[in-house]
Motif scaffolding. Structure first.
Motif, PDB file in Angstrom:
ATOM      1  N   GLY A   5       0.815  -1.215   0.000  1.00  0.00           N
ATOM      2  CA  GLY A   5       0.000   0.000   0.000  1.00  0.00           C
ATOM      3  C   GLY A   5       0.846   1.261   0.000  1.00  0.00           C
ATOM      4  O   GLY A   5       1.825   1.374   0.725  1.00  0.00           O
ATOM      5  N   SER A   6       0.492   2.234  -0.816  1.00  0.00           N
ATOM      6  CA  SER A   6       1.196   3.517  -0.811  1.00  0.00           C
ATOM      7  C   SER A   6       0.191   4.644  -0.775  1.00  0.00           C
ATOM      8  O   SER A   6      -0.966   4.481  -1.141  1.00  0.00           O
ATOM      9  N   TRP A   7       0.659   5.794  -0.365  1.00  0.00           N
ATOM     10  CA  TRP A   7      -0.214   6.931  -0.069  1.00  0.00           C
ATOM     11  C   TRP A   7       0.422   8.172  -0.637  1.00  0.00           C
ATOM     12  O   TRP A   7       1.574   8.486  -0.332  1.00  0.00           O
ATOM     13  N   SER A   8      -0.266   8.870  -1.502  1.00  0.00           N
ATOM     14  CA  SER A   8       0.267  10.102  -2.083  1.00  0.00           C
ATOM     15  C   SER A   8      -0.467  11.284  -1.496  1.00  0.00           C
ATOM     16  O   SER A   8      -1.681  11.382  -1.614  1.00  0.00           O
ATOM     17  N   PHE A   9       0.264  12.174  -0.834  1.00  0.00           N
ATOM     18  CA  PHE A   9      -0.331  13.333  -0.171  1.00  0.00           C
ATOM     19  C   PHE A   9       0.385  14.568  -0.694  1.00  0.00           C
ATOM     20  O   PHE A   9       1.569  14.753  -0.465  1.00  0.00           O
ATOM     21  N   ARG A  10      -0.163  15.341  -1.527  1.00  0.00           N
ATOM     22  CA  ARG A  10      -1.540  15.567  -1.841  1.00  0.00           C
ATOM     23  C   ARG A  10      -1.679  15.692  -3.337  1.00  0.00           C
ATOM     24  O   ARG A  10      -0.693  15.944  -4.035  1.00  0.00           O
ATOM     25  N   CYS A  11      -2.853  15.596  -3.926  1.00  0.00           N
ATOM     26  CA  CYS A  11      -3.068  15.922  -5.329  1.00  0.00           C
ATOM     27  C   CYS A  11      -4.036  17.096  -5.374  1.00  0.00           C
ATOM     28  O   CYS A  11      -5.088  17.069  -4.770  1.00  0.00           O
ATOM     29  N   VAL A  12      -3.656  18.132  -6.105  1.00  0.00           N
ATOM     30  CA  VAL A  12      -4.505  19.317  -6.191  1.00  0.00           C
ATOM     31  C   VAL A  12      -5.663  19.057  -7.136  1.00  0.00           C
ATOM     32  O   VAL A  12      -6.787  19.487  -6.919  1.00  0.00           O
ATOM     33  N   PHE A  13      -5.387  18.327  -8.201  1.00  0.00           N
ATOM     34  CA  PHE A  13      -6.410  18.037  -9.197  1.00  0.00           C
ATOM     35  C   PHE A  13      -6.617  16.522  -9.256  1.00  0.00           C
ATOM     36  O   PHE A  13      -5.949  15.830 -10.026  1.00  0.00           O
ATOM     37  N   PRO A  14      -7.515  15.968  -8.437  1.00  0.00           N
ATOM     38  CA  PRO A  14      -7.664  14.510  -8.347  1.00  0.00           C
ATOM     39  C   PRO A  14      -7.929  13.847  -9.684  1.00  0.00           C
ATOM     40  O   PRO A  14      -7.401  12.774  -9.958  1.00  0.00           O
ATOM     41  N   LYS A  15      -8.745  14.465 -10.546  1.00  0.00           N
ATOM     42  CA  LYS A  15      -9.072  13.859 -11.825  1.00  0.00           C
ATOM     43  C   LYS A  15      -7.815  13.692 -12.680  1.00  0.00           C
ATOM     44  O   LYS A  15      -7.569  12.648 -13.276  1.00  0.00           O
ATOM     45  N   LEU A  16      -6.983  14.742 -12.734  1.00  0.00           N
ATOM     46  CA  LEU A  16      -5.757  14.678 -13.509  1.00  0.00           C
ATOM     47  C   LEU A  16      -4.792  13.663 -12.922  1.00  0.00           C
ATOM     48  O   LEU A  16      -4.173  12.881 -13.636  1.00  0.00           O
ATOM     49  N   GLU A  17      -4.644  13.674 -11.585  1.00  0.00           N
ATOM     50  CA  GLU A  17      -3.697  12.779 -10.943  1.00  0.00           C
ATOM     51  C   GLU A  17      -4.080  11.323 -11.147  1.00  0.00           C
ATOM     52  O   GLU A  17      -3.238  10.480 -11.404  1.00  0.00           O
ATOM     53  N   LEU A  18      -5.383  11.025 -11.030  1.00  0.00           N
ATOM     54  CA  LEU A  18      -5.821   9.655 -11.228  1.00  0.00           C
ATOM     55  C   LEU A  18      -5.608   9.244 -12.679  1.00  0.00           C
ATOM     56  O   LEU A  18      -5.206   8.119 -12.964  1.00  0.00           O
ATOM     57  N   GLY A  19      -5.863  10.178 -13.611  1.00  0.00           N
ATOM     58  CA  GLY A  19      -5.635   9.879 -15.026  1.00  0.00           C
ATOM     59  C   GLY A  19      -4.179   9.560 -15.304  1.00  0.00           C
ATOM     60  O   GLY A  19      -3.844   8.606 -16.014  1.00  0.00           O
ATOM     61  N   LYS A  20      -3.270  10.366 -14.727  1.00  0.00           N
ATOM     62  CA  LYS A  20      -1.840  10.128 -14.898  1.00  0.00           C
ATOM     63  C   LYS A  20      -1.430   8.788 -14.292  1.00  0.00           C
ATOM     64  O   LYS A  20      -0.614   8.055 -14.855  1.00  0.00           O
ATOM     65  N   GLU A  21      -2.007   8.489 -13.108  1.00  0.00           N
ATOM     66  CA  GLU A  21      -1.702   7.229 -12.424  1.00  0.00           C
ATOM     67  C   GLU A  21      -2.063   6.050 -13.325  1.00  0.00           C
ATOM     68  O   GLU A  21      -1.265   5.122 -13.506  1.00  0.00           O
ATOM     69  N   ARG A  22      -3.252   6.094 -13.902  1.00  0.00           N
ATOM     70  CA  ARG A  22      -3.712   4.975 -14.730  1.00  0.00           C
ATOM     71  C   ARG A  22      -2.894   4.867 -16.017  1.00  0.00           C
ATOM     72  O   ARG A  22      -2.572   3.759 -16.473  1.00  0.00           O
ATOM     73  N   GLU A  23      -2.549   6.014 -16.610  1.00  0.00           N
ATOM     74  CA  GLU A  23      -1.735   5.998 -17.820  1.00  0.00           C
ATOM     75  C   GLU A  23      -0.355   5.401 -17.534  1.00  0.00           C
ATOM     76  O   GLU A  23       0.186   4.627 -18.331  1.00  0.00           O
ATOM     77  N   TYR A  24       0.227   5.776 -16.400  1.00  0.00           N
ATOM     78  CA  TYR A  24       1.552   5.276 -16.038  1.00  0.00           C
ATOM     79  C   TYR A  24       1.525   3.770 -15.807  1.00  0.00           C
ATOM     80  O   TYR A  24       2.411   3.033 -16.265  1.00  0.00           O
ATOM     81  N   ILE A  25       0.509   3.290 -15.095  1.00  0.00           N
ATOM     82  CA  ILE A  25       0.370   1.855 -14.834  1.00  0.00           C
ATOM     83  C   ILE A  25       0.250   1.080 -16.141  1.00  0.00           C
ATOM     84  O   ILE A  25       0.890   0.036 -16.330  1.00  0.00           O
ATOM     85  N   LYS A  26      -0.558   1.619 -17.063  1.00  0.00           N
ATOM     86  CA  LYS A  26      -0.748   0.959 -18.350  1.00  0.00           C
ATOM     87  C   LYS A  26       0.535   0.960 -19.167  1.00  0.00           C
ATOM     88  O   LYS A  26       0.907  -0.045 -19.786  1.00  0.00           O
ATOM     89  N   GLU A  27       1.222   2.104 -19.170  1.00  0.00           N
ATOM     90  CA  GLU A  27       2.457   2.247 -19.939  1.00  0.00           C
ATOM     91  C   GLU A  27       3.540   1.286 -19.461  1.00  0.00           C
ATOM     92  O   GLU A  27       4.286   0.718 -20.262  1.00  0.00           O
ATOM     93  N   LYS A  28       3.628   1.103 -18.125  1.00  0.00           N
ATOM     94  CA  LYS A  28       4.652   0.225 -17.564  1.00  0.00           C
ATOM     95  C   LYS A  28       4.259  -1.247 -17.571  1.00  0.00           C
ATOM     96  O   LYS A  28       5.072  -2.116 -17.256  1.00  0.00           O
ATOM     97  N   GLY A  29       3.006  -1.526 -17.922  1.00  0.00           N
ATOM     98  CA  GLY A  29       2.554  -2.907 -17.980  1.00  0.00           C
ATOM     99  C   GLY A  29       2.339  -3.542 -16.628  1.00  0.00           C
ATOM    100  O   GLY A  29       2.367  -4.774 -16.499  1.00  0.00           O
TER     101      GLY A  29
END
Length: 460
Positions: A5-29
């Motif tokens: 489990g990891s915890w990122s504190f803080r994201c100012v724009f949750p929608k953008l941060e979650l989008g980046k998170e998902r893109e990164y996960i997909k990109e890295k496989g």
């Protein structure tokens, strides 16, 4: 669930941060890694927010951002194998107990008790955690500041006096006297809060009348403040003592109104924190306090202050082309074993907040902009600020440029002799500033951005 489990504190724009998170996960496989987003209230993007094409006009909440929760409590869902990462915006700094948490990414200034509470989310024991280890990747704070925050609680900490539990009633009266919310709205919110079918959007809608009142008064106060400030600045040039005194009094009154609304927002947070702490010790047996605490906790994040125009940085024409991460240091922070006992002062100043000191805030923005501008591997904040002030002082010696700045808009002044004066000042800068000078002379875009920083310093 393994200790991942990891915890990122803080994201100012949750929608953008979650989008980046998902893109990164997909990109890295990566497989079987899913993220939660935790924040209060609703987020709606404005035209001033960067990189939000296609997202404006839509409101985002925890429920809409986490559709797979399916009614589950977020903290319990994070304890399952369904989620491994949580992006947090000003939430769960206290009362969040997840022993499996092993990594934290921090992008926010932390100090004092808030720092201890936030980073202490990591110190729970869990099988296998000692072997895998824990780490915190901090993009913002200095290790010395973190050490300073923890040291008072490491050995003997003695309370110099006791907190006055009756202060909560003074703050309760102060909040109600501000006439931002009505008690009927507080009652309505509390009734709805305990209805399971009520969404975050519905709760935020109950707070909307108070938000509208605060925003209307705040906008009016800011407009009056700007107008009074402009009149005061013009009046000072007349050398008429009476006119100057009258203009100064008007300016101070307008500033007090604006400050009072900003302090109201701070007082909401102070009320919640003080009540939640003291009610564990003192049996207030007062439903009104409990209701206002619940309402204030949800109202405060919805009150958003606006920066003064002169402090704004126009990002309309800025496009992120690349970014660079530099590891400044990697270290274990060692607490002192034989340090002196610390005296802890009780929280008797609750509800006595003061307005922000704008000069300190402005300097903080300048430092932030300089950090973004320069490759800072071998430069301290003091190096950056001293260089900016040295260039400012050199340019200020040019009377023609200073007259152009004083008598024209920023856009017009930047088209005059200012750019050449900046270039001359950079070229003439001393060997002590060789690092910054070479960066600016080799990069026209960086030089232009630095010129804007110096211009703002000259106007401040």
């Amino acid at each position: 669930m393994s200790v991942t489990g990891s915890w990122s504190f803080r994201c100012v724009f949750p929608k953008l941060e979650l989008g980046k998170e998902r893109e990164y996960i997909k990109e890295k496989g990566y497989q079987n890694i899913h993220a939660l987003v935790a924040f209060s209230g609703e987020v709606e993007f404005s035209k001033n927010d960067p990189n939000v094409a296609g997202l404006r006009g839509e409101k985002f909440s925890e429920s809409s951002m986490n559709p797979n929760l399916k009614g589950r409590d977020m903290r319990k869902a994070f304890d399952t194998d369904d989620y491994q990462v949580m992006l947090v915006a000003n939430k769960y700094q206290t009362g969040f107990d997840q022993p499996k948490l092993c990594a934290m990414y921090v992008d926010k200034k932390l100090a004092g008790v808030e720092c201890v509470q936030t980073l202490s989310r990591m110190n729970r024991n869990y099988p296998g955690k000692a072997e895998t280890g824990t780490f915190i990747l901090d993009f913002f704070n200095d290790p010395d500041d973190i050490l300073k925050a923890f040291q008072p609680y490491y050995q003997t900490a003695e309370l110099t006096d006791v907190s006055d539990p009756d202060l909560i009633f003074d703050l309760y009266d102060k909040l109600r006297a501000a006439n931002i919310f009505t008690w009927q709205e507080v009652e309505q919110f509390c009734d709805a809060f305990f209805v399971k079918s009520k969404s975050n959007a519905a709760l935020a809608n109950i707070c909307k009348p108070a938000v509208d009142r605060w925003q209307k008064r705040y906008k009016s106060a800011v407009d009056a403040y700007k107008q009074a400030k402009a009149i005061f600045e013009r009046t000072k040039k007349t050398a008429d003592a009476v006119l100057i005194a009258n203009a100064e009094n008007s300016f101070k009154q307008c500033k007090q109104e604006k400050d009072a609304l900003e302090i109201f927002k701070k007082d909401l947070g102070s009320f919640v924190r003080f009540y939640e702490f003291m009610s564990q010790i003192v049996d207030y047996d007062d439903k009104a306090l409990e209701k206002l605490s619940l309402y204030a906790r949800n109202l405060r994040p919805l009150l958003r202050e606006t920066f003064m125009e002169e402090d704004n940085i126009d990002l309309d024409n800025v496009t992120l082309s690349h970014y660079r991460l530099s590891m400044i240091r990697k270290q274990d922070i060692k607490l002192q074993e034989n340090s002196a006992d610390y005296k802890l002062v009780p929280g008797d100043d609750v509800g006595k907040g003061k307005a922000k000191y704008r000069k300190e805030e402005f300097l903080s923005q300048i430092i932030s902009r300089l950090n973004e501008l320069f490759i800072t591997d071998n430069l301290t904040e003091k190096d950056l600020v001293n260089y900016a002030y040295a260039i400012r002082d050199k340019v200020s010696e040019n009377e023609i440029v200073m007259n152009q700045i004083a008598n024209n808009t920023a856009e017009q002044a930047m088209l005059g002799d200012f750019v050449k004066a900046i270039d001359d000042a950079i070229i003439d800068s001393s060997e002590a500033h060789q690092n910054q000078k070479l960066q600016l002379l080799s990069n026209p875009a960086k030089a232009a951005a630095f010129a804007k920083v110096v211009f703002d310093l000259l106007k401040s």
